[in-house]
Structures are given as structure tokens and as C-alpha cells.
Enzyme design. Structure first.
Site, mmCIF file in Angstrom:
data_model
loop_
_atom_site.group_PDB
_atom_site.id
_atom_site.type_symbol
_atom_site.label_atom_id
_atom_site.label_comp_id
_atom_site.label_asym_id
_atom_site.label_seq_id
_atom_site.Cartn_x
_atom_site.Cartn_y
_atom_site.Cartn_z
ATOM 1 N N ASP A 88 0.851 -1.405 0.345
ATOM 2 C CA ASP A 88 0.211 0.107 -0.078
ATOM 3 C C ASP A 88 1.206 1.265 -0.258
ATOM 4 O O ASP A 88 2.202 1.543 0.637
ATOM 5 C CB ASP A 88 -0.895 0.112 1.414
ATOM 6 C CG ASP A 88 -1.980 0.802 0.944
ATOM 7 O OD1 ASP A 88 -2.598 1.541 0.493
ATOM 8 O OD2 ASP A 88 -2.691 0.990 1.933
ATOM 9 N N GLY A 135 0.139 5.420 -4.454
ATOM 10 C CA GLY A 135 -0.432 6.755 -4.878
ATOM 11 C C GLY A 135 0.092 7.766 -4.418
ATOM 12 O O GLY A 135 0.188 8.417 -4.486
ATOM 13 N N ARG A 136 0.006 7.747 -2.481
ATOM 14 C CA ARG A 136 0.476 8.531 -2.028
ATOM 15 C C ARG A 136 2.258 8.997 -2.418
ATOM 16 O O ARG A 136 2.410 9.734 -2.637
ATOM 17 C CB ARG A 136 0.557 8.595 -0.509
ATOM 18 C CG ARG A 136 -1.199 7.988 0.353
ATOM 19 C CD ARG A 136 -1.093 7.753 1.582
ATOM 20 N NE ARG A 136 -0.953 6.207 1.252
ATOM 21 C CZ ARG A 136 -1.000 5.780 2.287
ATOM 22 N NH1 ARG A 136 -1.268 6.017 3.636
ATOM 23 N NH2 ARG A 136 -1.844 4.162 1.799
ATOM 24 N N HIS A 190 2.842 2.711 -8.781
ATOM 25 C CA HIS A 190 2.796 1.483 -9.097
ATOM 26 C C HIS A 190 3.930 1.046 -10.131
ATOM 27 O O HIS A 190 4.263 -0.614 -9.722
ATOM 28 C CB HIS A 190 1.404 1.420 -9.856
ATOM 29 C CG HIS A 190 0.507 1.954 -8.715
ATOM 30 N ND1 HIS A 190 -0.184 1.519 -7.608
ATOM 31 C CD2 HIS A 190 -1.278 2.577 -9.450
ATOM 32 C CE1 HIS A 190 -1.406 1.860 -7.948
ATOM 33 N NE2 HIS A 190 -2.032 2.236 -8.518
ATOM 34 N N GLU A 206 -12.020 -4.812 -5.033
ATOM 35 C CA GLU A 206 -12.879 -3.056 -4.845
ATOM 36 C C GLU A 206 -11.786 -2.877 -5.475
ATOM 37 O O GLU A 206 -12.806 -1.208 -5.363
ATOM 38 C CB GLU A 206 -12.756 -3.208 -3.219
ATOM 39 C CG GLU A 206 -13.569 -3.556 -2.448
ATOM 40 C CD GLU A 206 -13.600 -5.035 -2.542
ATOM 41 O OE1 GLU A 206 -11.771 -5.906 -2.478
ATOM 42 O OE2 GLU A 206 -13.592 -6.139 -2.131
ATOM 43 N N TRP A 250 -11.205 -2.434 -8.968
ATOM 44 C CA TRP A 250 -12.035 -1.497 -10.025
ATOM 45 C C TRP A 250 -13.025 -0.190 -10.101
ATOM 46 O O TRP A 250 -13.430 0.403 -10.862
ATOM 47 C CB TRP A 250 -13.348 -2.883 -10.057
ATOM 48 C CG TRP A 250 -12.746 -4.490 -10.238
ATOM 49 C CD1 TRP A 250 -12.780 -4.677 -9.609
ATOM 50 C CD2 TRP A 250 -11.999 -4.969 -11.530
ATOM 51 N NE1 TRP A 250 -12.453 -6.224 -10.512
ATOM 52 C CE2 TRP A 250 -11.720 -5.837 -12.216
ATOM 53 C CE3 TRP A 250 -11.892 -3.858 -13.090
ATOM 54 C CZ2 TRP A 250 -11.068 -6.579 -12.886
ATOM 55 C CZ3 TRP A 250 -10.974 -4.457 -14.155
ATOM 56 C CH2 TRP A 250 -10.170 -5.919 -13.783
ATOM 57 N N LEU A 310 11.546 -20.860 -4.442
ATOM 58 C CA LEU A 310 10.090 -20.178 -4.325
ATOM 59 C C LEU A 310 8.888 -20.302 -4.671
ATOM 60 O O LEU A 310 9.084 -20.284 -6.083
ATOM 61 C CB LEU A 310 10.559 -18.001 -4.315
ATOM 62 C CG LEU A 310 10.025 -17.324 -3.535
ATOM 63 C CD1 LEU A 310 9.492 -17.524 -2.176
ATOM 64 C CD2 LEU A 310 10.697 -15.922 -4.187
ATOM 65 N N ARG A 350 1.784 -5.036 6.498
ATOM 66 C CA ARG A 350 1.158 -4.099 5.711
ATOM 67 C C ARG A 350 2.028 -2.678 5.349
ATOM 68 O O ARG A 350 2.513 -1.910 6.680
ATOM 69 C CB ARG A 350 -0.206 -3.522 5.922
ATOM 70 C CG ARG A 350 -0.908 -2.488 4.729
ATOM 71 C CD ARG A 350 -2.712 -2.339 4.518
ATOM 72 N NE ARG A 350 -3.437 -1.657 4.286
ATOM 73 C CZ ARG A 350 -4.511 -1.947 4.037
ATOM 74 N NH1 ARG A 350 -5.260 -1.999 4.035
ATOM 75 N NH2 ARG A 350 -4.716 -1.022 2.811
ATOM 76 N N ARG A 373 -5.000 -1.822 8.162
ATOM 77 C CA ARG A 373 -6.970 -2.519 7.946
ATOM 78 C C ARG A 373 -5.971 -3.813 7.250
ATOM 79 O O ARG A 373 -5.358 -3.829 6.761
ATOM 80 C CB ARG A 373 -7.862 -2.606 6.911
ATOM 81 C CG ARG A 373 -8.266 -0.625 7.220
ATOM 82 C CD ARG A 373 -9.668 -0.182 5.814
ATOM 83 N NE ARG A 373 -8.532 0.261 5.245
ATOM 84 C CZ ARG A 373 -8.077 1.755 5.362
ATOM 85 N NH1 ARG A 373 -8.162 2.821 6.538
ATOM 86 N NH2 ARG A 373 -7.144 1.536 3.897
ATOM 87 N N SER A 426 -8.395 -5.072 5.051
ATOM 88 C CA SER A 426 -9.036 -5.347 3.494
ATOM 89 C C SER A 426 -8.733 -6.100 2.297
ATOM 90 O O SER A 426 -8.776 -6.675 1.600
ATOM 91 C CB SER A 426 -8.124 -3.889 2.758
ATOM 92 O OG SER A 426 -7.550 -2.606 3.232
HETATM 93 C C1 FPP Z 1 -1.943 0.202 -3.386
HETATM 94 O O1 FPP Z 1 -1.389 1.528 -3.178
HETATM 95 C C2 FPP Z 1 -1.231 -0.815 -4.704
HETATM 96 C C3 FPP Z 1 -2.254 -1.265 -5.214
HETATM 97 C C4 FPP Z 1 -3.187 -1.253 -5.772
HETATM 98 C C5 FPP Z 1 -1.465 -1.939 -6.534
HETATM 99 C C6 FPP Z 1 -0.003 -2.761 -6.106
HETATM 100 C C7 FPP Z 1 0.677 -3.116 -7.550
HETATM 101 C C8 FPP Z 1 2.029 -3.376 -7.527
HETATM 102 C C9 FPP Z 1 2.925 -2.936 -6.884
HETATM 103 C C10 FPP Z 1 2.316 -3.304 -9.267
HETATM 104 C C11 FPP Z 1 3.347 -5.211 -8.731
HETATM 105 C C12 FPP Z 1 3.154 -6.169 -9.692
HETATM 106 C C13 FPP Z 1 3.270 -7.115 -9.361
HETATM 107 C C14 FPP Z 1 3.102 -7.975 -10.273
HETATM 108 C C15 FPP Z 1 3.847 -7.979 -7.792
HETATM 109 P P1 FPP Z 1 -2.542 2.052 -3.744
HETATM 110 O O2 FPP Z 1 -2.602 3.313 -5.302
HETATM 111 O O3 FPP Z 1 -3.683 2.441 -3.354
HETATM 112 O O4 FPP Z 1 -1.778 3.732 -2.635
HETATM 113 P P2 FPP Z 1 -2.454 4.501 -1.940
HETATM 114 O O5 FPP Z 1 -3.203 3.830 -1.005
HETATM 115 O O6 FPP Z 1 -1.571 5.427 -1.388
HETATM 116 O O7 FPP Z 1 -3.681 5.573 -2.477
#
Ligand code: FPP
Length: 240
Positions: free
Chosen positions: A19, A22-23, A36, A66, A68, A130, A187, A193, A195
Site C-alpha cells: 500500500d 498513490g501517496r 505502481h 474493490e 475496479w 520460492l 502492510r 486494515r 482489506s
Molecule cells: C495500493 O496502493 C497498491 C495497489 C492497488 C497496486 C499494487 C500493485 C503493484 C505494486 C504492482 C506490482 C505488480 C506485480 C505484478 C507484483 P494505493 O494505490 O492504494 O496507494 P494509496 O493508498 O497511497 O493511494
């Protein structure tokens, strides 16, 4: 199935909620997809570190049922990132003895990407250094619902008596059938959470929450968390 019933062991199976992408991007004035992308690079580094830390199974939460609800641009960007990750990492995963599996409900995934999932699973199926599970369109409730449906179908076909259904029956119908339960869930990003992640499997897992955003998470941080895990006493409901 509890992976290692001994207290103070290395976690056999670590599950991660990645997680904070985005931030991380927002702090840099970038689009969420940049977070990402960096997150996928971190996933690669962390996966690579697992065997040396004694971790045999790692499960990464990449896209929830969720997720989507996010913008079309972000959803399509993530799906394309998953495809790129699989194509780019395939040789390295195969060379390094990693078996990769995708867990989650595939029915909503683009058929081309579904084929890529099957391809990497088949290409790496003989590896066992692994075990890497990536959860895509995954939700714990969705998984338990799908498993229940399959159990009910077996009952309807007359192959299974209702009073023969036990915990092992349910576990055998989950996406994680045959895998040990996670010992440790991490996390990132300061959220506390779960989630909808591995709800059945994490009944006895230990949890670690770190403020680090996933794109800043490193193999060293994983090492620190694993070291702390070894200090914990796990009793699985018994008395020490
Ligand atoms: C949550 O952070 C992250 C995701 C929904 C995407 C996670 C995917 C990757 C890290 C790509 C990895 C890919 C592979 C195949 C291993 P958020 O976007 O909710 O962050 P925020 O809470 O800061 O907005």
C-alpha cells in the site's frame, strides 16, 4: 495448515499488502501509475530477497476485487503493468527457481492477460525455491464464496456428504489450496486494515504494519521485520 508450529521460527509464508503507491506518486507530483511502476520494481527486489531470508512462500496483494472502482486509466495501467511484469520477469523467475501463481477471480480479467497468467504458471510449475503468489482481482470473501459454491456443487452431484465437510474441505477449494497459511502479513503505508486479504488463511497470522510507503520498501526493511517476527512467541491458542 499452520506452516511452522514452532515458536520463533523464520516465517515460511509472508503475505504483503503493498500500500501507498498513490501517496508516493502524489508526493512527487506524478500520476498514481508512476507509484505502481516503482512498486512493481520493489516487488521484484523483495521477491529476490526471500530465499536468503528463509522465506519459502510470498503472496503479494496487487489488485483487489474493490480496486475496479478506480479510474479507467489506473485500472488499465495496472493491468498492463501486470502483463509487463510477467513478460519481463519470466526468464529471471524461471532461472531463480521461482514458481509463480496468480490467485483471485480470473473471470473478469481480459482473456489475453488470463492466457499470460496460465503461461507463466505453466512455465514455472516445476520450480520450488520460492513460491510466489500474486493476488489479482482477489478478495477474501469472493474467494470463500467461490469455494463454497464448488463445495455445494460437489454435494449436488452426490460426490460429497454435507456432514463430511470440514475445514480441510474448505481449504482445499480455496485459490491457495495446497499452500501453507501465511505466518506473517505485512502492510505498508501506515494503514492498519486487512482489506479483505486472505481472510480464511490468516486466522493465526502475525501482523506487522509499517509507515513506509510500498515504493520505499526495501529488502533491508523486510529483513528487519523478519528479525522482529523471530522474537514473537506464537502459541496457536495453546499455553506457552
Ligand atoms: C495500493 O496502493 C497498491 C495497489 C492497488 C497496486 C499494487 C500493485 C503493484 C505494486 C504492482 C506490482 C505488480 C506485480 C505484478 C507484483 P494505493 O494505490 O492504494 O496507494 P494509496 O493508498 O497511497 O493511494
Amino acid at each position: 495448515m499452520a506452516a511452522k508450529d514452532t515458536a520463533r521460527a523464520t516465517p515460511t509464508h509472508v503475505a504483503v499488502i503493498m500500500d501507498g503507491n498513490g501517496r508516493w506518486a502524489r508526493q512527487r507530483g506524478s500520476h498514481r501509475l508512476a507509484g505502481h511502476k516503482r512498486g512493481a520494481e520493489r516487488a521484484r527486489e523483495v521477491v529476490e530477497a526471500c530465499p536468503d531470508l528463509g522465506i519459502d512462500y510470498m503472496t503479494l496483494y496487487a489488485f483487489s476485487t474493490e480496486n475496479w472502482k478506480r479510474s479507467t486509466r489506473e485500472v488499465l495501467g495496472l493491468m498492463s503493468l501486470f502483463g509487463r511484469y510477467i513478460r519481463r520477469e519470466a526468464d529471471r523467475l524461471a532461472d531463480e527457481g521461482v514458481r509463480m501463481r496468480i490467485i483471485g477471480d480470473r473471470t473478469r480479467i481480459d482473456p489475453k492477460l488470463q492466457r499470460l497468467f496460465s503461461w507463466i504458471e505453466s512455465r514455472t510449475r516445476h520450480n520450488d525455491r520460492l513460491h510466489l503468489q500474486v493476488a489479482i482481482n482477489y478478495g477474501g470473501r469472493n474467494e470463500i464464496t467461490r469455494a463454497t459454491r464448488r463445495v455445494a456443487e460437489a454435494v449436488a452431484r452426490g460426490e460429497l456428504a454435507p456432514d463430511a465437510i470440514d475445514e480441510a474441505t474448505i481449504a482445499a477449494h480455496l485459490d491457495t489450496a495446497g499452500l501453507p497459511d501465511p505466518d506473517l502479513v505485512i502492510r505498508t503505508s501506515g494503514e492498519t486494515r486487512i482489506s479483505n486479504y486472505l481472510l480464511w488463511q490468516c486466522a493465526y497470522a502475525e501482523y506487522e504494519f509499517t509507515d513506509t510507503l510500498w515504493p520505499d520498501f526495501t529488502a533491508e526493511k523486510l529483513d528487519e521485520i523478519v528479525t522482529r517476527f523471530r522474537q514473537r512467541e506464537r502459541r496457536f491458542g495453546a499455553v506457552s
